[in-house]
Scaffold this motif. Structure first.
Motif, PDB file in Angstrom:
ATOM      1  N   LEU A 162       0.897  -1.307   0.051  1.00 24.72           N
ATOM      2  CA  LEU A 162       0.007   0.050  -0.064  1.00 24.72           C
ATOM      3  C   LEU A 162       0.974   1.356  -0.004  1.00 24.72           C
ATOM      4  O   LEU A 162       1.826   1.473   0.925  1.00 24.72           O
ATOM      5  CB  LEU A 162      -0.869   0.012   1.209  1.00 24.72           C
ATOM      6  CG  LEU A 162      -1.853   1.049   1.354  1.00 24.72           C
ATOM      7  CD1 LEU A 162      -2.938   1.333   0.274  1.00 24.72           C
ATOM      8  CD2 LEU A 162      -2.736   1.179   2.545  1.00 24.72           C
ATOM      9  N   ARG A 163       0.462   2.309  -1.056  1.00 25.35           N
ATOM     10  CA  ARG A 163       1.128   3.469  -0.940  1.00 25.35           C
ATOM     11  C   ARG A 163       0.617   4.597  -0.822  1.00 25.35           C
ATOM     12  O   ARG A 163       0.964   5.552  -0.615  1.00 25.35           O
ATOM     13  CB  ARG A 163       2.312   3.452  -2.367  1.00 25.35           C
ATOM     14  CG  ARG A 163       3.363   2.310  -2.188  1.00 25.35           C
ATOM     15  CD  ARG A 163       4.459   2.799  -3.649  1.00 25.35           C
ATOM     16  NE  ARG A 163       3.670   3.038  -4.550  1.00 25.35           N
ATOM     17  CZ  ARG A 163       3.231   1.811  -5.425  1.00 25.35           C
ATOM     18  NH1 ARG A 163       3.328   0.850  -4.846  1.00 25.35           N
ATOM     19  NH2 ARG A 163       2.554   2.056  -6.636  1.00 25.35           N
ATOM     20  N   VAL A 164      -0.683   4.457  -1.563  1.00 23.22           N
ATOM     21  CA  VAL A 164      -1.718   5.746  -1.555  1.00 23.22           C
ATOM     22  C   VAL A 164      -3.073   5.279  -0.793  1.00 23.22           C
ATOM     23  O   VAL A 164      -3.785   4.311  -1.304  1.00 23.22           O
ATOM     24  CB  VAL A 164      -2.035   6.042  -2.956  1.00 23.22           C
ATOM     25  CG1 VAL A 164      -2.911   7.131  -2.985  1.00 23.22           C
ATOM     26  CG2 VAL A 164      -0.677   6.510  -3.462  1.00 23.22           C
ATOM     27  N   SER A 165      -3.394   6.091   0.252  1.00 25.56           N
ATOM     28  CA  SER A 165      -4.615   6.006   0.797  1.00 25.56           C
ATOM     29  C   SER A 165      -5.507   7.477   0.571  1.00 25.56           C
ATOM     30  O   SER A 165      -4.912   8.282   1.298  1.00 25.56           O
ATOM     31  CB  SER A 165      -4.483   5.599   2.373  1.00 25.56           C
ATOM     32  OG  SER A 165      -3.996   4.244   2.406  1.00 25.56           O
ATOM     33  N   LEU A 166      -6.467   7.507  -0.073  1.00 24.42           N
ATOM     34  CA  LEU A 166      -7.079   8.695  -0.076  1.00 24.42           C
ATOM     35  C   LEU A 166      -8.493   8.882   0.317  1.00 24.42           C
ATOM     36  O   LEU A 166      -9.198   7.762  -0.056  1.00 24.42           O
ATOM     37  CB  LEU A 166      -6.940   9.015  -1.851  1.00 24.42           C
ATOM     38  CG  LEU A 166      -7.145  10.360  -2.230  1.00 24.42           C
ATOM     39  CD1 LEU A 166      -6.137  11.255  -1.764  1.00 24.42           C
ATOM     40  CD2 LEU A 166      -7.531  10.505  -3.836  1.00 24.42           C
ATOM     41  N   GLY A 167      -8.793   9.706   1.250  1.00 24.82           N
ATOM     42  CA  GLY A 167     -10.039   9.996   1.705  1.00 24.82           C
ATOM     43  C   GLY A 167     -10.689  11.127   0.994  1.00 24.82           C
ATOM     44  O   GLY A 167     -10.292  12.311   0.913  1.00 24.82           O
ATOM     45  N   GLY A 168     -12.063  11.251   0.752  1.00 20.48           N
ATOM     46  CA  GLY A 168     -12.697  12.272   0.066  1.00 20.48           C
ATOM     47  C   GLY A 168     -14.235  11.996   0.584  1.00 20.48           C
ATOM     48  O   GLY A 168     -14.659  11.125   1.219  1.00 20.48           O
ATOM     49  N   GLY A 169     -15.062  12.646  -0.027  1.00 23.84           N
ATOM     50  CA  GLY A 169     -16.561  12.668  -0.114  1.00 23.84           C
ATOM     51  C   GLY A 169     -17.282  13.463   1.387  1.00 23.84           C
ATOM     52  O   GLY A 169     -18.138  13.517   1.357  1.00 23.84           O
ATOM     53  N   MET A 170     -16.330  13.395   2.228  1.00 20.44           N
ATOM     54  CA  MET A 170     -16.684  14.132   3.446  1.00 20.44           C
ATOM     55  C   MET A 170     -15.330  14.093   4.322  1.00 20.44           C
ATOM     56  O   MET A 170     -14.353  13.842   3.753  1.00 20.44           O
ATOM     57  CB  MET A 170     -17.680  13.101   4.463  1.00 20.44           C
ATOM     58  CG  MET A 170     -16.974  11.759   4.729  1.00 20.44           C
ATOM     59  SD  MET A 170     -18.085  10.580   5.729  1.00 20.44           S
ATOM     60  CE  MET A 170     -18.252  11.571   7.132  1.00 20.44           C
ATOM     61  N   ALA A 171     -15.412  15.240   5.702  1.00 18.22           N
ATOM     62  CA  ALA A 171     -14.173  15.141   6.137  1.00 18.22           C
ATOM     63  C   ALA A 171     -13.542  14.047   6.730  1.00 18.22           C
ATOM     64  O   ALA A 171     -14.368  13.099   7.180  1.00 18.22           O
ATOM     65  CB  ALA A 171     -14.648  16.296   7.461  1.00 18.22           C
TER      66      ALA A 171
END
Length: 567
Positions: free
Chosen positions: A328-337
């Motif tokens: 795992l190299r990229v963990s991206l959170g969006g859509g809400m805080a």
């Protein structure tokens, strides 16, 4: 405008991207299908679909729409299904045929589906049979003339397809009775399309690729017109941001748990990673956390996108921490805080930071992303991405300097053309200078990092002071006994409004007094919740975003009833 954020870009990220690199999304698809033909494009329920197979199947779908259904270029085709292999087949088939895709949430009520089909003028729909009864209820009142129905297992190959459909229909009884005379089966459409002619279509950058409907949580859902140029721009922007950390083409495996009908997964996962020949692992039911964790154990995934509630649910499953996160190299959170407590635990468990991004349906969606070399959570939604400008605007229209709070405004090639058939609504959010009013309150610092304060409509006014639900929720979520939290403003005769929190417990022994004490230690007095209500669960959208508005409406309805009863 001085682009102060450029100083904070990660090495290798360009200030601008080439929006003209692809003539259309069909051009992008065909180039990737040729370059990565033998690689795996999608995996779902253990079945792999190569780029070559996706090329053939999508061509057959496009040929059927052209030669058999006689749909003209620009016709709207609705897609209503969860993450299945059928989705990318129909998606790329429609785009290659020059059609406009209308994504529909499978959990729509009949009223919601009828509105979207009527408003978009969709002439055809591909729908999973589990929700065909909803379409049956509204079909006569729409312009839809062609219905294609599919089962969950239709593309899994014999005998798995028969077994899955049998269990879904007759054991789990997940398919309510439906009747749609003249409806076609998805596999029959592909078989017939195989024998039909397909004529490549000239597609312009300004042609609509999607009518992507907003959630409708603040009124009637509107269709954002996202052109081929808008989406190409955003996937180019996302790729430019990711490129410094990506492996050679074909080596990326991205987990797609958010539904592809949602703009986040559609652009960030499906289209951006298609460009580099990556493998998308499609999760049909991410709410089945035990099943989701078992599926994750089957893959050496390199990238993971999601929303805060999804990350939180995974982190609270005992088997998640036992997974192998070495790739795992990229963990991206969006859509809400993304909440600080969730981000910190994610890094503790996976060893990788959870990077927060921000966007809207109207921006295709990405507008800001944190640098991928960020060592840990910083509370920011990131920097304006390549070819993007962000300004903070006061109520009187002035653009504010760094450090001052105002409405976040976005300008760039990914900003929508407007709302479908709603020029008045378009004029309310698209300014003459090209900036989009997001409706979000935020601040930019002198390094160009943007911090979102809250939605304008969610702001709580306590005795003349602004209280932002995100801040309250972040503090409450830091308490070890809290699983989920939502904060709203409720009427108060002394302070105009008071803060109320709805909490799902992690610790059954947690009390309201304990939470209030925790908040008093971390928040100014007027921000401390006056009311606490414990719930078994919180209302959410299908992508997991907590619906504060639904909680507010429930509270007001109950309060109104109590007042009437007392009278």
């Amino acid at each position: 405008m001085e682009k102060i954020w450029l100083q904070s870009y990660m090495s290798g990220v360009p200030a601008e991207v080439d929006v003209d690199a692809f003539a259309s999304l069909a051009d992008l698809f065909e180039k990737s299908a040729q370059a990565f033909s033998e690689r795996t494009a999608f995996i779902n329920m253990g079945k792999a679909l190569s780029y070559a197979e996706l090329d053939r199947h999508s061509r057959d779908f496009a040929a059927y729409c052209q030669s058999v259904l006689k749909l003209p270029k620009g016709a709207r085709i609705a897609l209503m299904m969860p993450n299945l292999l059928q989705y990318p087949v129909a998606l790329f088939g429609a785009l290659r045929g020059g059609y406009t895709v209308v994504n529909c949430n499978p959990l729509y009520t009949p009223r919601e589906l009828e509105h979207q089909l009527q408003d978009s003028g969709a002439e055809a729909i591909v729908i999973v049979e589990n929700f065909a009864h909803v379409l049956q209820a509204v079909l006569p009142r729409t312009q839809v003339r062609h219905v294609v129905v599919t089962g969950l297992g239709d593309m899994l190959g014999f005998p798995k397809s028969l077994l899955v459909n049998l269990v879904v229909r007759h054991v789990k009884k997940m398919v309510p009775a439906w009747r749609l005379p003249g409806a076609l089966r998805f596999n029959q459409v592909l078989a017939a399309g195989r024998q039909a002619a397909f004529q490549p279509v000239a597609i312009d950058h300004e042609d609509n690729a999607f009518l992507q409907y907003t959630g409708g949580t603040t009124g009637v859902a509107k269709g954002a017109m996202l052109t081929h140029r808008n989406i190409i721009a955003n996937l180019q922007q996302a790729h430019a941001w990711l490129n410094p950390v990506l492996k050679p083409a074909g080596d990326e495996v991205i987990i797609t748990a958010l539904p592809l009908y949602h703009i986040f997964a559609l652009t960030a996962n499906c289209l951006t990673f298609l460009k580099i020949g990556a493998t998308n692992v499609l999760i049909t039911n991410p709410r089945d956390i035990p099943g989701f964790v078992k599926e994750l154990a089957q893959h050496r995934f390199t990238c993971f996108t999601g929303v805060n509630t999804l990350f939180n649910a995974l982190l609270n499953h005992p088997d998640f921490a036992r997974l192998d996160f070495s790739a795992l190299r990229v963990s991206l959170g969006g859509g809400m805080a993304v909440q600080k407590a969730v981000a910190e635990k994610w890094k503790q468990v996976t060893g990788k930071p959870l990077i927060e991004a921000y966007g809207l349906t109207e921006t295709s969606p990405a507008a800001t992303i944190n640098p991928l070399d960020l060592p840990e959570y910083n509370g920011s939604i990131g920097l304006p991405i390549s070819s993007t400008e962000v300004a903070i605007r006061a109520e009187d229209g002035r653009y504010l300097p760094p450090g001052e709070v105002g409405e976040i405004c976005v300008r760039g090639p990914q900003v929508m053309k407007g709302y479908w058939n709603r020029p008045e609504e378009t004029a309310k959010v698209l300014l003459p200078d090209g900036f989009l009013l997001t409706g979000d309150v935020g601040v930019m610092d002198d390094k160009g990092f943007v911090r979102i304060v809250d939605r304008k409509k969610d702001m709580i006014l306590v005795s003349g002071f602004n209280v932002y639900p995100n801040e309250v929720e972040d503090i409450v979520a830091l308490h070890p006994g809290v699983l989920e939290v939502a904060a709203i403003g409720v009427p108060d005769e002394h302070s105009n409004e008071a803060v109320m929190i709805f909490v799902v417990k992690k610790d059954p022994a947690l009390t309201a007094d304990e939470l209030i004490k925790h908040c008093r230690a971390n928040l100014t007095g007027y921000k401390v919740p006056r009311h606490v209500e414990f719930r078994d669960e919180l209302p959410k959208t299908n992508v997991g975003k907590i619906l504060r508005r639904a909680l507010r409406e429930e509270y007001l309805a109950a309060a109104g009833k109590s007042a009437r009863d007392a009278a």
